[in-house]
Design a protein around this motif. Structure first.
Motif, PDB file in Angstrom:
ATOM      1  N   GLN A 288      34.789   6.722  69.315  1.00  0.00           N
ATOM      2  CA  GLN A 288      34.631   8.172  69.349  1.00  0.00           C
ATOM      3  C   GLN A 288      34.707   8.705  70.774  1.00  0.00           C
ATOM      4  N   GLU A 289      34.163   7.961  71.713  1.00  0.00           N
ATOM      5  CA  GLU A 289      34.254   8.371  73.115  1.00  0.00           C
ATOM      6  C   GLU A 289      35.703   8.369  73.586  1.00  0.00           C
ATOM      7  N   ALA A 290      36.447   7.348  73.205  1.00  0.00           N
ATOM      8  CA  ALA A 290      37.865   7.295  73.568  1.00  0.00           C
ATOM      9  C   ALA A 290      38.640   8.431  72.918  1.00  0.00           C
ATOM     10  N   ASP A 291      38.308   8.768  71.671  1.00  0.00           N
ATOM     11  CA  ASP A 291      38.976   9.896  71.008  1.00  0.00           C
ATOM     12  C   ASP A 291      38.710  11.203  71.751  1.00  0.00           C
ATOM     13  N   GLY A 292      37.475  11.358  72.270  1.00  0.00           N
ATOM     14  CA  GLY A 292      37.154  12.555  73.031  1.00  0.00           C
ATOM     15  C   GLY A 292      37.974  12.667  74.301  1.00  0.00           C
ATOM     16  N   VAL A 293      38.151  11.545  74.987  1.00  0.00           N
ATOM     17  CA  VAL A 293      38.972  11.540  76.200  1.00  0.00           C
ATOM     18  C   VAL A 293      40.421  11.892  75.872  1.00  0.00           C
ATOM     19  N   GLN A 294      40.970  11.286  74.824  1.00  0.00           N
ATOM     20  CA  GLN A 294      42.353  11.564  74.444  1.00  0.00           C
ATOM     21  C   GLN A 294      42.531  13.013  74.001  1.00  0.00           C
ATOM     22  N   ALA A 295      41.514  13.553  73.325  1.00  0.00           N
ATOM     23  CA  ALA A 295      41.599  14.945  72.884  1.00  0.00           C
ATOM     24  C   ALA A 295      41.649  15.886  74.084  1.00  0.00           C
ATOM     25  N   MET A 296      40.825  15.622  75.085  1.00  0.00           N
ATOM     26  CA  MET A 296      40.832  16.471  76.280  1.00  0.00           C
ATOM     27  C   MET A 296      42.179  16.412  76.992  1.00  0.00           C
ATOM     28  N   LEU A 297      42.783  15.240  77.037  1.00  0.00           N
ATOM     29  CA  LEU A 297      44.108  15.123  77.658  1.00  0.00           C
ATOM     30  C   LEU A 297      45.154  15.917  76.882  1.00  0.00           C
ATOM     31  N   ARG A 298      45.072  15.875  75.557  1.00  0.00           N
ATOM     32  CA  ARG A 298      46.039  16.627  74.745  1.00  0.00           C
ATOM     33  C   ARG A 298      45.848  18.130  74.921  1.00  0.00           C
ATOM     34  N   TYR A 299      44.589  18.571  74.990  1.00  0.00           N
ATOM     35  CA  TYR A 299      44.332  19.998  75.126  1.00  0.00           C
ATOM     36  C   TYR A 299      44.794  20.546  76.479  1.00  0.00           C
ATOM     37  N   THR A 300      44.787  19.696  77.504  1.00  0.00           N
ATOM     38  CA  THR A 300      45.143  20.174  78.845  1.00  0.00           C
ATOM     39  C   THR A 300      46.637  20.029  79.159  1.00  0.00           C
ATOM     40  N   GLU A 301      47.393  19.399  78.276  1.00  0.00           N
ATOM     41  CA  GLU A 301      48.829  19.231  78.526  1.00  0.00           C
ATOM     42  C   GLU A 301      49.566  20.556  78.698  1.00  0.00           C
ATOM     43  N   PRO A 302      49.302  21.583  77.859  1.00  0.00           N
ATOM     44  CA  PRO A 302      50.045  22.841  78.020  1.00  0.00           C
ATOM     45  C   PRO A 302      49.485  23.758  79.106  1.00  0.00           C
ATOM     46  N   LEU A 303      48.437  23.363  79.789  1.00  0.00           N
ATOM     47  CA  LEU A 303      47.818  24.203  80.812  1.00  0.00           C
ATOM     48  C   LEU A 303      48.654  24.196  82.092  1.00  0.00           C
ATOM     49  N   PRO A 304      48.394  25.118  83.013  1.00  0.00           N
ATOM     50  CA  PRO A 304      49.070  25.091  84.317  1.00  0.00           C
ATOM     51  C   PRO A 304      48.917  23.731  84.991  1.00  0.00           C
ATOM     52  N   ASP A 305      49.899  23.384  85.796  1.00  0.00           N
ATOM     53  CA  ASP A 305      49.934  22.043  86.402  1.00  0.00           C
ATOM     54  C   ASP A 305      48.667  21.726  87.182  1.00  0.00           C
ATOM     55  N   ALA A 306      48.151  22.682  87.925  1.00  0.00           N
ATOM     56  CA  ALA A 306      46.962  22.422  88.746  1.00  0.00           C
ATOM     57  C   ALA A 306      45.765  22.057  87.862  1.00  0.00           C
ATOM     58  N   GLU A 307      45.575  22.801  86.766  1.00  0.00           N
ATOM     59  CA  GLU A 307      44.450  22.537  85.871  1.00  0.00           C
ATOM     60  C   GLU A 307      44.644  21.216  85.130  1.00  0.00           C
ATOM     61  N   ALA A 308      45.860  20.985  84.634  1.00  0.00           N
ATOM     62  CA  ALA A 308      46.130  19.744  83.908  1.00  0.00           C
ATOM     63  C   ALA A 308      45.951  18.527  84.819  1.00  0.00           C
ATOM     64  N   LYS A 309      46.401  18.641  86.061  1.00  0.00           N
ATOM     65  CA  LYS A 309      46.263  17.524  86.997  1.00  0.00           C
ATOM     66  C   LYS A 309      44.812  17.276  87.344  1.00  0.00           C
ATOM     67  N   MET A 310      44.044  18.348  87.530  1.00  0.00           N
ATOM     68  CA  MET A 310      42.622  18.201  87.837  1.00  0.00           C
ATOM     69  C   MET A 310      41.890  17.474  86.721  1.00  0.00           C
ATOM     70  N   MET A 311      42.109  17.903  85.480  1.00  0.00           N
ATOM     71  CA  MET A 311      41.420  17.276  84.358  1.00  0.00           C
ATOM     72  C   MET A 311      41.870  15.832  84.164  1.00  0.00           C
ATOM     73  N   LYS A 312      43.156  15.573  84.343  1.00  0.00           N
ATOM     74  CA  LYS A 312      43.655  14.204  84.192  1.00  0.00           C
ATOM     75  C   LYS A 312      43.041  13.280  85.230  1.00  0.00           C
ATOM     76  N   ASN A 313      42.900  13.750  86.460  1.00  0.00           N
ATOM     77  CA  ASN A 313      42.290  12.928  87.514  1.00  0.00           C
ATOM     78  C   ASN A 313      40.823  12.633  87.210  1.00  0.00           C
ATOM     79  N   VAL A 314      40.123  13.663  86.741  1.00  0.00           N
ATOM     80  CA  VAL A 314      38.699  13.479  86.425  1.00  0.00           C
ATOM     81  C   VAL A 314      38.521  12.478  85.285  1.00  0.00           C
ATOM     82  N   LEU A 315      39.330  12.610  84.237  1.00  0.00           N
ATOM     83  CA  LEU A 315      39.223  11.707  83.084  1.00  0.00           C
ATOM     84  C   LEU A 315      39.680  10.301  83.441  1.00  0.00           C
TER      85      LEU A 315
END
Length: 217
Positions: free
Chosen positions: A84-111
């Motif tokens: 379930q924890e891994a699913d949460g991480v993958q879900a956050m990555l999917r949700y941030t894919e369509p976001l602006p590059d700066a936001e998507a990159k920030m979230m990807k680095n944090v995760l």
């Protein structure tokens, strides 16, 4: 100092169990090698009713069954928490894919940092029943990216709400797996099983005191 059986390797646990199981027959064997001492303990006043084996072995069997059931349930809970924890991480990555590059990159680095540190730092500590004190900071970094830096706000409240839901899924299941890891230090149940096993060995040994072959078996 009580031996922590959970810290032993499987082959070490087998060796310790064999040593414990052989203590009672070995002591009785030594007594039988002393004629006077053996004669005293073999008198009718020292005989033990065979019925004593039943209650003691029944307690040992029930205790072992309850422990096995507890271990199985804990293993399933730990596995589900990790998934379930891994699913949460993958879900956050999917949700941030369509976001602006700066936001998507920030979230990807944090995760990415969270997952890498969980594997490299947390798992070895969890194996020893400990918790990585920096794990809370990494969780806080994920929530800060959503709340403070407002990742996902440009796409509307719905996306940001989904990010918060996925983060909460990560946080709750992180708490579950760390709690299970800390419970490894509570070994009283394991010591109880060993104690009942030893009492069962003693009961069998004293009942078959006069019959060496049966006692050894």
């Amino acid at each position: 100092m009580v031996l922590n059986f959970l810290q032993l390797e499987p082959y070490q646990l087998v060796l310790v169990s064999l040593v414990i199981a052989s203590v009672v027959p070995f002591l009785i064997f030594l007594v039988q090698r002393q004629p006077k001492l053996f004669a005293r303990f073999s008198s009718d006043g020292w005989l033990v009713e065979p019925a004593i084996i039943g209650p003691v072995s029944l307690m040992f069997g029930l205790f072992a069954a309850f422990l096995a059931n507890d271990i199985w349930g804990t293993n399933v809970a730990a596995r589900n928490a990790v998934l379930q924890e891994a699913d949460g991480v993958q879900a956050m990555l999917r949700y941030t894919e369509p976001l602006p590059d700066a936001e998507a990159k920030m979230m990807k680095n944090v995760l990415t940092t969270y997952v890498r540190k969980a594997i490299d730092n947390e798992w070895p500590k969890m194996r020893d029943g400990q918790v990585d004190p920096e794990a809370v900071d990494r969780l806080r970094a994920i929530s800060n990216a959503i709340i403070i830096f407002e990742v996902g706000k440009s796409e509307g409240a719905v996306i940001q709400g989904r990010l918060l839901d996925a983060f909460n899924q990560i946080r709750v299941n992180w708490q579950t797996r760390t709690r299970i890891a800390q419970e490894r230090q509570v070994t009283i149940k394991w010591h109880g099983v060993i104690l009942f096993a030893l009492l069962t060995q003693i009961a069998i040994g004293v009942v078959h005191f006069r019959r060496m072959r049966a006692m050894l078996v």
